[in-house]
Motif scaffolding. Structure first.
Motif, PDB file in Angstrom:
ATOM      1  N   VAL A  56       0.820  -1.163  -0.038  1.00 31.78           N
ATOM      2  CA  VAL A  56      -0.085  -0.156  -0.102  1.00 31.78           C
ATOM      3  C   VAL A  56       0.779   1.270   0.015  1.00 31.78           C
ATOM      4  O   VAL A  56       1.799   1.273   0.832  1.00 31.78           O
ATOM      5  CB  VAL A  56      -1.102   0.118   1.295  1.00 31.78           C
ATOM      6  CG1 VAL A  56      -0.246  -0.154   2.572  1.00 31.78           C
ATOM      7  CG2 VAL A  56      -1.884   1.210   1.247  1.00 31.78           C
ATOM      8  N   VAL A  58       0.858   4.963   1.309  1.00 31.59           N
ATOM      9  CA  VAL A  58       0.247   5.717   2.012  1.00 31.59           C
ATOM     10  C   VAL A  58       0.766   7.380   1.462  1.00 31.59           C
ATOM     11  O   VAL A  58       1.799   7.596   1.587  1.00 31.59           O
ATOM     12  CB  VAL A  58       0.579   5.762   3.527  1.00 31.59           C
ATOM     13  CG1 VAL A  58       0.144   6.717   4.359  1.00 31.59           C
ATOM     14  CG2 VAL A  58       0.446   4.281   3.881  1.00 31.59           C
ATOM     15  N   LEU A  82      -3.525   4.509   0.375  1.00 29.66           N
ATOM     16  CA  LEU A  82      -4.232   4.735   1.572  1.00 29.66           C
ATOM     17  C   LEU A  82      -4.006   6.507   1.569  1.00 29.66           C
ATOM     18  O   LEU A  82      -2.830   6.873   1.996  1.00 29.66           O
ATOM     19  CB  LEU A  82      -3.608   4.152   2.811  1.00 29.66           C
ATOM     20  CG  LEU A  82      -4.357   4.342   4.047  1.00 29.66           C
ATOM     21  CD1 LEU A  82      -4.073   3.138   4.993  1.00 29.66           C
ATOM     22  CD2 LEU A  82      -4.015   5.309   4.665  1.00 29.66           C
ATOM     23  N   ILE A 114      -7.753   2.198   0.457  1.00 35.89           N
ATOM     24  CA  ILE A 114      -8.096   2.008   1.762  1.00 35.89           C
ATOM     25  C   ILE A 114      -8.572   3.506   2.210  1.00 35.89           C
ATOM     26  O   ILE A 114      -7.960   4.372   2.635  1.00 35.89           O
ATOM     27  CB  ILE A 114      -7.084   1.383   2.558  1.00 35.89           C
ATOM     28  CG1 ILE A 114      -6.641   0.165   1.901  1.00 35.89           C
ATOM     29  CG2 ILE A 114      -7.491   1.234   4.103  1.00 35.89           C
ATOM     30  CD1 ILE A 114      -5.395  -0.667   2.760  1.00 35.89           C
TER      31      ILE A 114
END
Length: 300
Positions: A56, A58, A82, A114
């Motif tokens: 992921v 961020v 995210l 997310i």
């Protein structure tokens, strides 16, 4: 580069190789950048979390696509994102993520995002919709965030008396917590705009953008092996200052790297005053040091 009991800091992208978006099972954290919003010497503070076959990114700020290119990656290769909050150094690259994946890369699957329900509307309506919702008209309606991303929804939980959000992304447990970032007049989370930090596998804590809140790092230090706290060189504004972070206990500082720092971080004479009881060298001052960009923090 450095060896510790719990983790190693390793060189990546040797001989021009791109960063793999997988590991042999260990947790890996790679900061694409470590600079503040207006950095010119570093990339912005966006970071990859990788474990096993899952990853992921961020945040993806205005320099995010360039920072990915530094590592031999692109917004079409990274497939899970995210966002922590709606400042451009954290979401300024998401329009490129959306457009490239929908119209250029011809990917069979949309990238994943997310995002808690509490933040999704704000992210789309106030930031991303303006540039991309009218790329098409679908059944007479403008596009939505879900036309560009498959939404992965964290679940609410509580820890340390705080309302948190948790998402299990393969082997990674990602816990999000609200931070007190903007406006600078906000005195509680309820008055602040959405912003979040992240706890990974209850081992690695990243503060996210936040004003100084002593209880925040102190609480999460109880369960974190390594911590990354954003830091500015001056007093005031909407980030914790080095001077304020020096008031943390020796124990908390001893497991904390500083990131999201200003371009004069390595010239302490420009921001350390004669009356200060610190040197401006974070290692000498009891921290783990300045976080480095484009290296791997590998947790064993």
């Amino acid at each position: 580069l450095k060896n510790y009991h719990m983790y190693n800091v390793n060189e990546i992208c040797k001989d021009g190789q791109s960063l793999p978006l997988s590991t042999e099972g260990n947790l890996r954290v790679v900061f694409l950048g470590v600079g503040s919003a207006f950095t010119k010497r570093n990339r912005q503070s966006n970071f990859l979390i990788i474990q096993g076959d899952h990853h992921v990114l961020v945040d993806c700020g205005t320099l995010g696509p360039l920072a990915l290119d530094d590592l031999g990656l692109s917004v079409s290769k990274v497939q899970c994102y995210l966002p922590t909050h709606s400042h451009a150094d954290h979401i300024g690259g998401f329009e490129e993520v959306a457009l490239v994946n929908r119209y250029i890369s011809n990917a069979s699957n949309k990238p994943k995002m997310i995002v808690p329900k509490e933040y999704q509307g704000l992210l789309w309506d106030k930031s991303l919709a303006g540039g991309i919702e009218f790329c098409e008209v679908a059944q007479g309606q403008p596009l939505q965030l879900t036309d560009f991303f498959d939404i992965l929804r964290p679940k609410e939980m509580e820890l340390f008396g705080r309302k948190l959000w948790s998402y299990q992304h393969g082997p990674m447990e990602l816990i999000l917590m609200r931070t007190l970032h903007i406006p600078d007049s906000a005195i509680s989370i309820d008055e602040a705009q959405w912003c979040s930090g992240i706890l990974v596998n209850r081992r690695v804590w990243v503060s996210g953008d936040t004003m100084f809140d002593k209880d925040y790092p102190t609480q999460f230090s109880k369960i974190s092996e390594v911590m990354f706290h954003d830091c500015q060189m001056f007093q005031g504004g909407v980030h914790a200052s080095y001077r304020q972070l020096m008031t943390l206990s020796d124990e908390v500082r001893s497991k904390t790297y500083l990131y999201h720092y200003n371009d004069n971080w390595d010239n302490p004479k420009t921001w350390v005053e004669d009356s200060d009881n610190f040197t401006g060298d974070p290692v000498k001052d009891g921290f783990l040091g300045w976080a480095d960009q484009q290296v791997a923090y590998d947790f064993v």
